[in-house]
Write a protein that holds these residues in place. Structure first.
Motif, PDB file in Angstrom:
ATOM      1  N   MET A   1       0.843  -1.164   0.000  1.00  0.00           N
ATOM      2  CA  MET A   1       0.000   0.000   0.000  1.00  0.00           C
ATOM      3  C   MET A   1       0.892   1.232   0.000  1.00  0.00           C
ATOM      4  O   MET A   1       1.885   1.289   0.706  1.00  0.00           O
ATOM      5  CB  MET A   1      -0.894   0.023   1.238  1.00  0.00           C
ATOM      6  CG  MET A   1      -1.700   1.302   1.306  1.00  0.00           C
ATOM      7  SD  MET A   1      -2.430   1.758   2.889  1.00  0.00           S
ATOM      8  CE  MET A   1      -3.392   0.417   3.374  1.00  0.00           C
ATOM      9  N   SER A   2       0.538   2.218  -0.790  1.00  0.00           N
ATOM     10  CA  SER A   2       1.291   3.469  -0.845  1.00  0.00           C
ATOM     11  C   SER A   2       0.318   4.629  -0.705  1.00  0.00           C
ATOM     12  O   SER A   2      -0.692   4.689  -1.403  1.00  0.00           O
ATOM     13  CB  SER A   2       2.031   3.568  -2.180  1.00  0.00           C
ATOM     14  OG  SER A   2       2.693   4.805  -2.265  1.00  0.00           O
ATOM     15  N   ILE A   3       0.619   5.517   0.223  1.00  0.00           N
ATOM     16  CA  ILE A   3      -0.217   6.694   0.437  1.00  0.00           C
ATOM     17  C   ILE A   3       0.693   7.908   0.369  1.00  0.00           C
ATOM     18  O   ILE A   3       1.723   7.955   1.052  1.00  0.00           O
ATOM     19  CB  ILE A   3      -0.930   6.634   1.800  1.00  0.00           C
ATOM     20  CG1 ILE A   3      -1.861   5.432   1.817  1.00  0.00           C
ATOM     21  CG2 ILE A   3      -1.691   7.921   2.071  1.00  0.00           C
ATOM     22  CD1 ILE A   3      -2.536   5.181   3.128  1.00  0.00           C
ATOM     23  N   ASN A   4       0.353   8.865  -0.463  1.00  0.00           N
ATOM     24  CA  ASN A   4       1.165  10.068  -0.617  1.00  0.00           C
ATOM     25  C   ASN A   4       0.549  11.221   0.144  1.00  0.00           C
ATOM     26  O   ASN A   4      -0.667  11.378   0.173  1.00  0.00           O
ATOM     27  CB  ASN A   4       1.296  10.441  -2.097  1.00  0.00           C
ATOM     28  CG  ASN A   4       2.053   9.394  -2.888  1.00  0.00           C
ATOM     29  OD1 ASN A   4       3.056   8.884  -2.437  1.00  0.00           O
ATOM     30  ND2 ASN A   4       1.542   9.073  -4.059  1.00  0.00           N
ATOM     31  N   GLY A   5       1.403  12.026   0.766  1.00  0.00           N
ATOM     32  CA  GLY A   5       0.930  13.200   1.478  1.00  0.00           C
ATOM     33  C   GLY A   5       1.919  13.594   2.551  1.00  0.00           C
ATOM     34  O   GLY A   5       3.013  13.044   2.657  1.00  0.00           O
ATOM     35  N   LYS A   6       1.532  14.533   3.352  1.00  0.00           N
ATOM     36  CA  LYS A   6       2.361  14.989   4.462  1.00  0.00           C
ATOM     37  C   LYS A   6       1.929  14.224   5.704  1.00  0.00           C
ATOM     38  O   LYS A   6       0.761  14.235   6.080  1.00  0.00           O
ATOM     39  CB  LYS A   6       2.174  16.492   4.653  1.00  0.00           C
ATOM     40  CG  LYS A   6       3.076  17.081   5.699  1.00  0.00           C
ATOM     41  CD  LYS A   6       2.933  18.587   5.744  1.00  0.00           C
ATOM     42  CE  LYS A   6       3.869  19.180   6.787  1.00  0.00           C
ATOM     43  NZ  LYS A   6       3.763  20.642   6.834  1.00  0.00           N
ATOM     44  N   GLY A   7       2.892  13.549   6.344  1.00  0.00           N
ATOM     45  CA  GLY A   7       2.571  12.701   7.481  1.00  0.00           C
ATOM     46  C   GLY A   7       2.973  13.302   8.811  1.00  0.00           C
ATOM     47  O   GLY A   7       3.897  14.095   8.906  1.00  0.00           O
ATOM     48  N   LYS A   8       2.265  12.884   9.835  1.00  0.00           N
ATOM     49  CA  LYS A   8       2.549  13.307  11.202  1.00  0.00           C
ATOM     50  C   LYS A   8       2.284  12.108  12.100  1.00  0.00           C
ATOM     51  O   LYS A   8       1.203  11.515  12.063  1.00  0.00           O
ATOM     52  CB  LYS A   8       1.633  14.474  11.569  1.00  0.00           C
ATOM     53  CG  LYS A   8       1.819  14.997  12.979  1.00  0.00           C
ATOM     54  CD  LYS A   8       1.069  16.322  13.127  1.00  0.00           C
ATOM     55  CE  LYS A   8      -0.029  16.247  14.129  1.00  0.00           C
ATOM     56  NZ  LYS A   8      -0.692  17.529  14.347  1.00  0.00           N
ATOM     57  N   ILE A   9       3.300  11.741  12.899  1.00  0.00           N
ATOM     58  CA  ILE A   9       3.136  10.618  13.817  1.00  0.00           C
ATOM     59  C   ILE A   9       2.363  11.111  15.037  1.00  0.00           C
ATOM     60  O   ILE A   9       2.777  12.045  15.715  1.00  0.00           O
ATOM     61  CB  ILE A   9       4.500  10.026  14.223  1.00  0.00           C
ATOM     62  CG1 ILE A   9       5.202   9.483  12.978  1.00  0.00           C
ATOM     63  CG2 ILE A   9       4.326   8.935  15.272  1.00  0.00           C
ATOM     64  CD1 ILE A   9       6.612   9.000  13.218  1.00  0.00           C
ATOM     65  N   LEU A  10       1.226  10.494  15.290  1.00  0.00           N
ATOM     66  CA  LEU A  10       0.363  10.902  16.400  1.00  0.00           C
ATOM     67  C   LEU A  10       0.705  10.174  17.693  1.00  0.00           C
ATOM     68  O   LEU A  10       0.446  10.685  18.780  1.00  0.00           O
ATOM     69  CB  LEU A  10      -1.105  10.655  16.052  1.00  0.00           C
ATOM     70  CG  LEU A  10      -1.640  11.389  14.824  1.00  0.00           C
ATOM     71  CD1 LEU A  10      -3.071  10.960  14.548  1.00  0.00           C
ATOM     72  CD2 LEU A  10      -1.548  12.891  15.015  1.00  0.00           C
ATOM     73  N   GLY A  11       1.261   8.996  17.572  1.00  0.00           N
ATOM     74  CA  GLY A  11       1.585   8.181  18.736  1.00  0.00           C
ATOM     75  C   GLY A  11       1.964   6.797  18.263  1.00  0.00           C
ATOM     76  O   GLY A  11       2.114   6.562  17.064  1.00  0.00           O
ATOM     77  N   ALA A  12       2.106   5.880  19.173  1.00  0.00           N
ATOM     78  CA  ALA A  12       2.497   4.515  18.824  1.00  0.00           C
ATOM     79  C   ALA A  12       1.509   3.911  17.829  1.00  0.00           C
ATOM     80  O   ALA A  12       0.327   3.771  18.118  1.00  0.00           O
ATOM     81  CB  ALA A  12       2.571   3.659  20.077  1.00  0.00           C
ATOM     82  N   GLY A  13       2.005   3.604  16.626  1.00  0.00           N
ATOM     83  CA  GLY A  13       1.186   2.947  15.617  1.00  0.00           C
ATOM     84  C   GLY A  13       0.145   3.819  14.943  1.00  0.00           C
ATOM     85  O   GLY A  13      -0.709   3.308  14.234  1.00  0.00           O
ATOM     86  N   LYS A  14       0.197   5.133  15.109  1.00  0.00           N
ATOM     87  CA  LYS A  14      -0.797   6.008  14.479  1.00  0.00           C
ATOM     88  C   LYS A  14      -0.112   7.131  13.697  1.00  0.00           C
ATOM     89  O   LYS A  14       0.739   7.840  14.233  1.00  0.00           O
ATOM     90  CB  LYS A  14      -1.727   6.625  15.520  1.00  0.00           C
ATOM     91  CG  LYS A  14      -2.669   5.631  16.141  1.00  0.00           C
ATOM     92  CD  LYS A  14      -3.694   6.308  17.003  1.00  0.00           C
ATOM     93  CE  LYS A  14      -4.618   5.259  17.601  1.00  0.00           C
ATOM     94  NZ  LYS A  14      -5.711   5.858  18.350  1.00  0.00           N
ATOM     95  N   VAL A  15      -0.503   7.267  12.426  1.00  0.00           N
ATOM     96  CA  VAL A  15       0.041   8.292  11.549  1.00  0.00           C
ATOM     97  C   VAL A  15      -1.119   9.027  10.895  1.00  0.00           C
ATOM     98  O   VAL A  15      -2.054   8.416  10.382  1.00  0.00           O
ATOM     99  CB  VAL A  15       0.924   7.669  10.443  1.00  0.00           C
ATOM    100  CG1 VAL A  15       1.453   8.734   9.498  1.00  0.00           C
ATOM    101  CG2 VAL A  15       2.070   6.883  11.045  1.00  0.00           C
ATOM    102  N   GLU A  16      -1.046  10.356  10.914  1.00  0.00           N
ATOM    103  CA  GLU A  16      -2.034  11.171  10.206  1.00  0.00           C
ATOM    104  C   GLU A  16      -1.403  11.625   8.900  1.00  0.00           C
ATOM    105  O   GLU A  16      -0.287  12.131   8.887  1.00  0.00           O
ATOM    106  CB  GLU A  16      -2.415  12.394  11.040  1.00  0.00           C
ATOM    107  CG  GLU A  16      -3.435  13.289  10.338  1.00  0.00           C
ATOM    108  CD  GLU A  16      -3.746  14.523  11.164  1.00  0.00           C
ATOM    109  OE1 GLU A  16      -4.704  14.477  11.940  1.00  0.00           O
ATOM    110  OE2 GLU A  16      -2.983  15.502  11.041  1.00  0.00           O
ATOM    111  N   VAL A  17      -2.102  11.431   7.786  1.00  0.00           N
ATOM    112  CA  VAL A  17      -1.599  11.813   6.474  1.00  0.00           C
ATOM    113  C   VAL A  17      -2.566  12.804   5.850  1.00  0.00           C
ATOM    114  O   VAL A  17      -3.760  12.526   5.727  1.00  0.00           O
ATOM    115  CB  VAL A  17      -1.444  10.590   5.543  1.00  0.00           C
ATOM    116  CG1 VAL A  17      -0.920  11.021   4.178  1.00  0.00           C
ATOM    117  CG2 VAL A  17      -0.518   9.557   6.159  1.00  0.00           C
ATOM    118  N   SER A  18      -2.020  13.979   5.475  1.00  0.00           N
ATOM    119  CA  SER A  18      -2.811  14.992   4.775  1.00  0.00           C
ATOM    120  C   SER A  18      -2.435  14.947   3.308  1.00  0.00           C
ATOM    121  O   SER A  18      -1.267  15.121   2.947  1.00  0.00           O
ATOM    122  CB  SER A  18      -2.519  16.385   5.340  1.00  0.00           C
ATOM    123  OG  SER A  18      -2.883  16.448   6.695  1.00  0.00           O
TER     124      SER A  18
END
Length: 79
Positions: A1-18
C-alpha cells in the motif's frame, strides 16, 4: 500500500496523512518507517561521473569498498 501526502506521527502505531487535497486520514499500523531519502549536493567544478566521483546512490552500487575513499557531506538543513 502506498499513500502520498504529508505525514505526522500521532503516537504509537498512528500516523495522520494529509493529502494534496487537504483531507487528512489517520492510519493505524504495527510498524512505522521514516525514510526521508537523500539529494545530491553538486559542487562547483566537480562532475559526478559515478565512476571516480560517485553520489550516495552510486556509492551503494559499488561492487566493493575502494582502498581509499573520501566522503564529502553529511546532510544539510532544508527549509
Amino acid at each position: 500500500m502506498s499513500i502520498n501526502g504529508k505525514g505526522k506521527i500521532l503516537g504509537a502505531g498512528k500516523v495522520e496523512v494529509s493529502g494534496s487535497d487537504g483531507k487528512a486520514q489517520t492510519l493505524e499500523t504495527k510498524n512505522i518507517v521514516i525514510a526521508t531519502g537523500s539529494d545530491i549536493a553538486k559542487l562547483k567544478g566537480i562532475e559526478i561521473d559515478e565512476k571516480r566521483v560517485v553520489s550516495s546512490t552510486g556509492a551503494l552500487s559499488l561492487g566493493k569498498v575502494p582502498e581509499k575513499l573520501l566522503i564529502v557531506g553529511a546532510g544539510r538543513d532544508r527549509p
